[in-house]
Design a protein around this motif. Structure first.
Motif, PDB file in Angstrom:
ATOM      1  N   ASN A  14       6.523  -0.407  15.766  1.00  0.00           N
ATOM      2  CA  ASN A  14       5.824  -1.454  16.517  1.00  0.00           C
ATOM      3  C   ASN A  14       5.443  -2.681  15.698  1.00  0.00           C
ATOM      4  N   VAL A  15       5.003  -2.475  14.456  1.00  0.00           N
ATOM      5  CA  VAL A  15       4.540  -3.619  13.641  1.00  0.00           C
ATOM      6  C   VAL A  15       4.985  -3.482  12.177  1.00  0.00           C
ATOM      7  N   GLY A  16       6.137  -2.886  11.966  1.00  0.00           N
ATOM      8  CA  GLY A  16       6.603  -2.677  10.590  1.00  0.00           C
ATOM      9  C   GLY A  16       8.102  -2.869  10.469  1.00  0.00           C
ATOM     10  N   ALA A  28     -12.092   7.026  11.227  1.00  0.00           N
ATOM     11  CA  ALA A  28     -12.448   7.462  12.587  1.00  0.00           C
ATOM     12  C   ALA A  28     -12.236   8.958  12.813  1.00  0.00           C
ATOM     13  N   LEU A  29     -11.701   9.655  11.815  1.00  0.00           N
ATOM     14  CA  LEU A  29     -11.308  11.052  12.025  1.00  0.00           C
ATOM     15  C   LEU A  29     -12.467  12.048  11.901  1.00  0.00           C
ATOM     16  N   ASN A  30     -13.590  11.595  11.425  1.00  0.00           N
ATOM     17  CA  ASN A  30     -14.747  12.479  11.159  1.00  0.00           C
ATOM     18  C   ASN A  30     -14.328  13.669  10.285  1.00  0.00           C
ATOM     19  N   PHE A  34       1.465 -11.235  12.618  1.00  0.00           N
ATOM     20  CA  PHE A  34       2.776 -11.887  12.450  1.00  0.00           C
ATOM     21  C   PHE A  34       3.692 -11.518  13.615  1.00  0.00           C
ATOM     22  N   PHE A  35       3.640 -10.220  13.997  1.00  0.00           N
ATOM     23  CA  PHE A  35       4.538  -9.779  15.066  1.00  0.00           C
ATOM     24  C   PHE A  35       4.020 -10.168  16.449  1.00  0.00           C
ATOM     25  N   ALA A  36       2.789 -10.701  16.504  1.00  0.00           N
ATOM     26  CA  ALA A  36       2.241 -11.155  17.788  1.00  0.00           C
ATOM     27  C   ALA A  36       2.466 -12.661  17.967  1.00  0.00           C
ATOM     28  N   GLU A  93      -2.078  10.052  19.909  1.00  0.00           N
ATOM     29  CA  GLU A  93      -1.854   8.686  19.403  1.00  0.00           C
ATOM     30  C   GLU A  93      -2.878   7.737  20.019  1.00  0.00           C
ATOM     31  N   MET A  94      -3.545   6.936  19.160  1.00  0.00           N
ATOM     32  CA  MET A  94      -4.570   6.021  19.683  1.00  0.00           C
ATOM     33  C   MET A  94      -4.002   4.660  20.089  1.00  0.00           C
ATOM     34  N   LYS A  95      -2.826   4.289  19.527  1.00  0.00           N
ATOM     35  CA  LYS A  95      -2.262   2.970  19.888  1.00  0.00           C
ATOM     36  C   LYS A  95      -0.938   3.155  20.623  1.00  0.00           C
ATOM     37  N   GLY A 125       2.708  -8.751  -2.827  1.00  0.00           N
ATOM     38  CA  GLY A 125       3.420  -7.489  -2.599  1.00  0.00           C
ATOM     39  C   GLY A 125       4.691  -7.708  -1.790  1.00  0.00           C
ATOM     40  N   TYR A 126       5.336  -6.583  -1.428  1.00  0.00           N
ATOM     41  CA  TYR A 126       6.644  -6.727  -0.775  1.00  0.00           C
ATOM     42  C   TYR A 126       6.544  -7.336   0.622  1.00  0.00           C
ATOM     43  N   ILE A 127       5.444  -7.071   1.333  1.00  0.00           N
ATOM     44  CA  ILE A 127       5.328  -7.619   2.697  1.00  0.00           C
ATOM     45  C   ILE A 127       5.202  -9.139   2.634  1.00  0.00           C
ATOM     46  N   ILE A 135       3.098   4.764  20.688  1.00  0.00           N
ATOM     47  CA  ILE A 135       4.017   5.757  20.135  1.00  0.00           C
ATOM     48  C   ILE A 135       5.034   5.068  19.207  1.00  0.00           C
ATOM     49  N   GLY A 136       5.328   5.711  18.099  1.00  0.00           N
ATOM     50  CA  GLY A 136       6.256   5.125  17.117  1.00  0.00           C
ATOM     51  C   GLY A 136       5.520   4.621  15.883  1.00  0.00           C
ATOM     52  N   GLY A 137       4.217   4.316  16.054  1.00  0.00           N
ATOM     53  CA  GLY A 137       3.399   3.915  14.903  1.00  0.00           C
ATOM     54  C   GLY A 137       3.785   2.583  14.298  1.00  0.00           C
TER      55      GLY A 137
HETATM   56  P1  FAD Z   1       2.211   5.236  10.944  1.00  0.00           P
HETATM   57  O1  FAD Z   1       3.605   4.948  11.330  1.00  0.00           O
HETATM   58  O2  FAD Z   1       1.333   4.100  10.621  1.00  0.00           O
HETATM   59  O3  FAD Z   1       1.599   6.084  12.132  1.00  0.00           O
HETATM   60  C1  FAD Z   1       0.248   6.448  12.174  1.00  0.00           C
HETATM   61  C2  FAD Z   1      -0.199   6.495  13.623  1.00  0.00           C
HETATM   62  O4  FAD Z   1      -1.451   7.159  13.695  1.00  0.00           O
HETATM   63  C3  FAD Z   1      -0.410   5.099  14.210  1.00  0.00           C
HETATM   64  O5  FAD Z   1       0.370   4.938  15.358  1.00  0.00           O
HETATM   65  C4  FAD Z   1      -1.917   5.058  14.514  1.00  0.00           C
HETATM   66  O6  FAD Z   1      -2.202   4.324  15.691  1.00  0.00           O
HETATM   67  C5  FAD Z   1      -2.227   6.522  14.697  1.00  0.00           C
HETATM   68  N1  FAD Z   1      -3.640   6.856  14.464  1.00  0.00           N
HETATM   69  C6  FAD Z   1      -4.443   6.446  13.436  1.00  0.00           C
HETATM   70  N2  FAD Z   1      -5.673   6.995  13.552  1.00  0.00           N
HETATM   71  C7  FAD Z   1      -5.650   7.756  14.653  1.00  0.00           C
HETATM   72  C8  FAD Z   1      -6.621   8.577  15.322  1.00  0.00           C
HETATM   73  N3  FAD Z   1      -7.852   8.738  14.845  1.00  0.00           N
HETATM   74  N4  FAD Z   1      -6.260   9.212  16.478  1.00  0.00           N
HETATM   75  C9  FAD Z   1      -5.018   9.066  16.971  1.00  0.00           C
HETATM   76  N5  FAD Z   1      -4.051   8.319  16.396  1.00  0.00           N
HETATM   77  C10 FAD Z   1      -4.361   7.681  15.252  1.00  0.00           C
HETATM   78  N6  FAD Z   1       8.803   1.222   5.464  1.00  0.00           N
HETATM   79  C11 FAD Z   1      10.127   1.372   5.218  1.00  0.00           C
HETATM   80  O7  FAD Z   1      10.569   2.467   4.885  1.00  0.00           O
HETATM   81  N7  FAD Z   1      10.987   0.304   5.339  1.00  0.00           N
HETATM   82  C12 FAD Z   1      10.561  -0.918   5.711  1.00  0.00           C
HETATM   83  O8  FAD Z   1      11.358  -1.858   5.800  1.00  0.00           O
HETATM   84  C13 FAD Z   1       9.175  -1.102   5.976  1.00  0.00           C
HETATM   85  N8  FAD Z   1       8.697  -2.290   6.371  1.00  0.00           N
HETATM   86  C14 FAD Z   1       7.377  -2.434   6.671  1.00  0.00           C
HETATM   87  C15 FAD Z   1       6.917  -3.669   7.084  1.00  0.00           C
HETATM   88  C16 FAD Z   1       5.593  -3.853   7.394  1.00  0.00           C
HETATM   89  C17 FAD Z   1       5.113  -5.196   7.830  1.00  0.00           C
HETATM   90  C18 FAD Z   1       4.693  -2.751   7.293  1.00  0.00           C
HETATM   91  C19 FAD Z   1       3.239  -2.918   7.646  1.00  0.00           C
HETATM   92  C20 FAD Z   1       5.136  -1.503   6.893  1.00  0.00           C
HETATM   93  C21 FAD Z   1       6.484  -1.339   6.572  1.00  0.00           C
HETATM   94  N9  FAD Z   1       6.983  -0.116   6.131  1.00  0.00           N
HETATM   95  C22 FAD Z   1       8.322   0.021   5.848  1.00  0.00           C
HETATM   96  C23 FAD Z   1       6.089   1.049   5.953  1.00  0.00           C
HETATM   97  C24 FAD Z   1       6.207   2.028   7.132  1.00  0.00           C
HETATM   98  O9  FAD Z   1       5.965   1.347   8.335  1.00  0.00           O
HETATM   99  C25 FAD Z   1       5.237   3.160   6.941  1.00  0.00           C
HETATM  100  O10 FAD Z   1       5.465   3.753   5.675  1.00  0.00           O
HETATM  101  C26 FAD Z   1       5.396   4.238   8.016  1.00  0.00           C
HETATM  102  O11 FAD Z   1       5.200   3.716   9.290  1.00  0.00           O
HETATM  103  C27 FAD Z   1       4.387   5.359   7.738  1.00  0.00           C
HETATM  104  O12 FAD Z   1       4.445   6.322   8.741  1.00  0.00           O
HETATM  105  P2  FAD Z   1       3.174   7.223   9.059  1.00  0.00           P
HETATM  106  O13 FAD Z   1       3.622   8.211  10.072  1.00  0.00           O
HETATM  107  O14 FAD Z   1       2.572   7.700   7.814  1.00  0.00           O
HETATM  108  O15 FAD Z   1       2.112   6.222   9.700  1.00  0.00           O
END
Ligand code: FAD
Length: 459
Positions: free
Chosen positions: A44-46, A268-270, A159-161, A34-36, A175-177, A38-40
């Protein structure tokens, strides 16, 4: 020296964590990178911080209606600082729980950017890792504004900051956001200006939802600016922002937020080194088994561009790991009839086809559509009533329900159960034969009798 694992997962968000945990449950050795944080995105921002802030907005509704129910106390004042503190504290707690879960499952966690060296090797902080199977779960990031003065604006991460609430905010996007943030900020007392390119928001949702939310925008005095493209943002000496749009200026904004879509994190994944192909929008195309074009490399979640929702990423990750490590050779995620909710006040929920999609697929002469608009009993004492909206789309001959769209205070919770019924192939007759719970909004879905109409061709 290279370290070798059964599974290497890039991205510890919703999909990556779910896939890693399921693989470890089946005895695989797993590393997740994970680059940022944990939890994605979701944690953290969704979804999670969004829903917590949505609840703050929802709480103000109770204060508004408390008077109708005889309470005489004044509405309490919000400390946004406290709300943010509590929210961040909760998110930290979730981050910690995820780390503990990884430790319990004996999954190796690496902090850093992952990039491919070759199809089997990934580099993190100059260390090389190889794996029999590799899952890419890197998600999406907000599209940055590309207009002059874009540096004055924030995106959904920004927004979350926010540490304090602006008095006024312009939100760009249809869109929905954009809709969720507009509703939340409006509820928290911010003067919201919603700027959209078209005549209505949420074009990809059923027309009932965009109509209902347009009614709400009007009722709640959110300033809607239709047919506007933002060309430039300028800032005056008082730090107030002006949006220079196609045919008007929106002045005196404290803050500007762009919610103009998201792009996949694939740069960034090459991926060239691994030979993984991208589509024209830089998403990673996958088949129904989540396979990429390279046999041992898979992609799940937002980065595939399939359905950008947390439970989708989670379900895809679990199914994939069950297939790879659990002996479930036929496990795959069925992407049909996935329910979704827009967290406005009230929320708007959907499952199945929109009427527009149903007409395209079946022809309007083969559909029967049922609609209702009603004010819930909750508003019995209120001068201003907020209406609920329902649309049920059925196939005329078989009566099979193929779409359900619902805007109501509890639509987010109610739609989940109806999604089970629709996924199982429920018909209108099944709905009619189910006895309702009275008095609720949900029972209205079971009594749609007199409002039926044959579908009109969508305009
Ligand atoms: P992510 O959760 O985005 O995880 C990807 C991770 O990969 C990140 O932590 C990132 O840092 C990491 N990463 C990226 N590149 C690299 C790399 N090269 N090396 C290492 N790590 C890397 N969905 C819902 O179902 N309900 C909701 O109410 C909802 N609300 C949302 C509100 C907002 C404002 C946003 C932005 C999104 C929302 N979503 C919602 C969508 C939901 O957050 C995403 O669909 C979900 O997080 C996708 O999961 P994921 O595992 O595909 O990606």
């Amino acid at each position: 020296m290279k370290q070798h694992y059964d599974l290497l997962v890039i991205g510890a968000g919703s999909g990556g964590l779910a896939a890693a945990q399921r693989a470890a449950e089946h005895g695989a050795t797993v590393v997740i990178i994970e680059m940022k944080t944990i939890g994605g995105t979701c944690v953290n921002v969704g979804c999670v911080p969004k829903k917590l802030t949505w609840y703050a907005g929802e709480t103000t509704s109770f204060f508004t209606h408390a008077k109708d129910y005889g309470f005489q106390a004044k509405s309490p004042v919000l400390s946004f600082k406290k709300l943010v503190e509590h929210r961040q504290h909760y998110l930290k707690h979730l981050n910690k729980k995820y780390h503990q879960r990884l430790q319990k499952d004996k999954i190796t966690y690496l902090q850093g950017d992952a990039s491919f060296i070759d199809p089997h090797t990934v580099k993190v902080a100059n260390q090389l890792y190889t794996a029999k199977h590799i899952i890419i779960a890197t998600g999406c990031s907000p599209n940055p504004p590309t207009v002059e003065g874009g540096e004055y604006a924030i995106d959904s991460d920004g927004f979350f900051a926010l540490k304090s609430l602006p008095k006024s905010m312009a939100i760009i996007g249809g869109g929905y956001i954009a809709m969720e943030f507009s509703s939340i900020l409006n509820k928290l007392g911010v003067d919201v200006h919603l700027v959209i390119r078209d005549d209505k928001p949420l074009k990809q949702f059923d027309s009932l939802i965009s109509t209902a939310l347009l009614d709400l925008i009007k009722l709640k005095k959110i300033n809607l600016h239709k047919h506007q493209d933002v060309k430039k943002i300028t800032r005056n000496a008082n730090k107030k922002l002006t949006l220079h749009c196609s045919t008007k200026k929106i002045t005196h904004m404290d803050s500007v937020l762009f919610a103009i879509g998201r792009h996949p994190c694939t740069q960034a994944l090459n991926l060239k080194a691994a030979g993984v192909k991208l589509n024209k929008d830089n998403y990673i195309p996958t088949d129904k088994w989540e396979n990429t074009n390279i046999p041992h490399i898979y992609a799940i979640g937002d980065v595939t561009g399939k359905k950008l929702q947390t439970p989708v990423a989670v379900a895809a990750g679990r199914k994939l790991s069950s297939r790879l490590f659990g002996g479930e050779k036929r496990a795959f995620l069925d992407y049909e009839n996935i329910p979704t909710t827009i967290f406005t006040h009230p929320p708007a929920a959907s499952v199945g086809l929109t009427e527009e999609q149903a007409v395209t697929k079946y022809g309007n002469q083969n559909l029967m559509v049922y609609e209702a608009k009603f004010a819930s009993l909750y508003y019995a004492f209120s001068k201003v009533k907020i209406f609920s909206y329902i649309k049920l789309i059925t196939i005329k001959k078989s009566q099979k329900v193929i779409g359900c769209h619902f805007v109501d205070n509890h639509a987010d919770e109610i739609i989940q159960g109806f999604a089970v019924a629709i996924k199982m192939g429920a018909t209108k007759k099944d709905f009619d034969n189910t006895v309702g719970i009275h008095p609720t909004s949900a029972e209205e879905l079971l009594t749609l009798k007199n409002s039926s109409r044959q579908s009109k061709k969508p305009v």
